[in-house]
Design a protein around this motif. Structure first.
Motif: not given
Length: 288
Positions: A100-129
């Motif tokens: 989709h042309g946002v982040l490459p393969q491999g280790r990746a990180a996302v900074e988003a507001p702590q109350d943003a729902l996307v953080r929870e969705v990524l957590g459900e998909r195995g993204w850590g803290i």
């Protein structure tokens, strides 16, 4: 309606920056600021545009992201879209899938507001803290004490000195006078001030750039640094006070800064300049 992912051209940076300005408000969580795009402007307008991603629905920008280094996207959303499930799942899909042309393969990180729902969705998909960051804020409704340092507003003639202090302050930095001039030539710099601090001998010892989001909104310090040969002399506190005063003159309601939690010296400098520590925040990350 369908949510569209886009990468603006140089002219399209304006609407993205305008959206970020509109989303800055007192009481909002730490989030991507128009000053972050302004500081990235040191790479030039074309590279800055290529690093920005927008998500829109029915012509309205709902989210803005900045690809700020390999494998890192810093993003925020319109306040009323923070818990929008369709947006959160679209963001997570675009972030997680390299095609989709946002982040490459491999280790990746996302900074988003702590109350943003996307953080929870990524957590459900195995993204850590990831490692903690420390946000700090100083109220600007009252006067700011004068700094114990001679302060100059930097123009093109001082670009080489600003860049030299920055390279000394930040290990691995490749900031140059040409980069400073590219940043200063960008449209976002009209709401910014770059300051250079000199000690009693006239040596350039500290620098900071501040970015306004408009009157009555929080402003940002990005970046602040002290020359490595002049540390532990109170220059961090002094240049930070100067930064707060400059933002107050620009009409900002408060001054914001965020630094790695491990940067104890930087946190101490901000606290000594009247900033208050806010709760730690964490990026979401995908292991390599």
């Amino acid at each position: 309606m369908t949510i569209a992912l886009g990468t603006p051209d140089t002219e399209g940076l304006g609407p993205a920056a305008d959206a970020l300005r509109d989303w800055q408000a007192e009481g909002a969580p730490m989030q991507l600021h128009p000053g972050d795009l302004g500081w990235y402007g040191r790479t030039g307008p074309r590279a800055t545009a290529e690093a920005v991603r927008t998500w829109s629905r029915a012509g309205r920008i709902l989210a803005v992201g900045l690809l700020d280094g390999p494998g890192l996207i810093r993003l925020t959303t319109a306040p009323d879209a923070r818990r929008d499930e369709e947006l959160a799942r679209r963001l997570a899909d675009d972030i997680a899938l390299p095609a989709h042309g946002v982040l490459p393969q491999g280790r990746a990180a996302v900074e988003a507001p702590q109350d943003a729902l996307v953080r929870e969705v990524l957590g459900e998909r195995g993204w850590g803290i990831d490692e903690p960051w420390t946000p700090l804020r100083r109220d600007l409704t009252g006067p700011v004490p004068a700094p114990d340092l001679a302060i100059e507003v930097a123009g093109p003639g001082l670009a080489h000195q600003v860049a030299a202090v920055h390279r000394s302050a930040f290990q691995g930095s490749r900031f140059t006078a040409a980069g400073w001039r590219a940043m200063a030539a960008g449209p976002l710099f009209t709401d910014a001030r770059c300051l250079l601090g000199r000690d009693e001998r006239g040596d350039a010892v500290a620098t900071v750039t501040v970015w306004s989001a408009g009157p009555g909104r929080p402003g940002l310090l990005e970046p602040m640094g002290v020359h490595r040969d002049h540390r532990r002399r109170g220059h961090g506190r002094a240049i930070t006070l100067a930064a707060a005063a400059a933002l107050r003159e620009l009409g900002a309601s408060s001054a914001l800064v965020c630094t790695p939690g491990s940067n104890t010296g930087g946190v101490a400098a901000y606290l000594s300049a009247g900033f208050e520590r806010r709760p730690e925040i964490h990026d979401r990350f995908r292991p390599a």
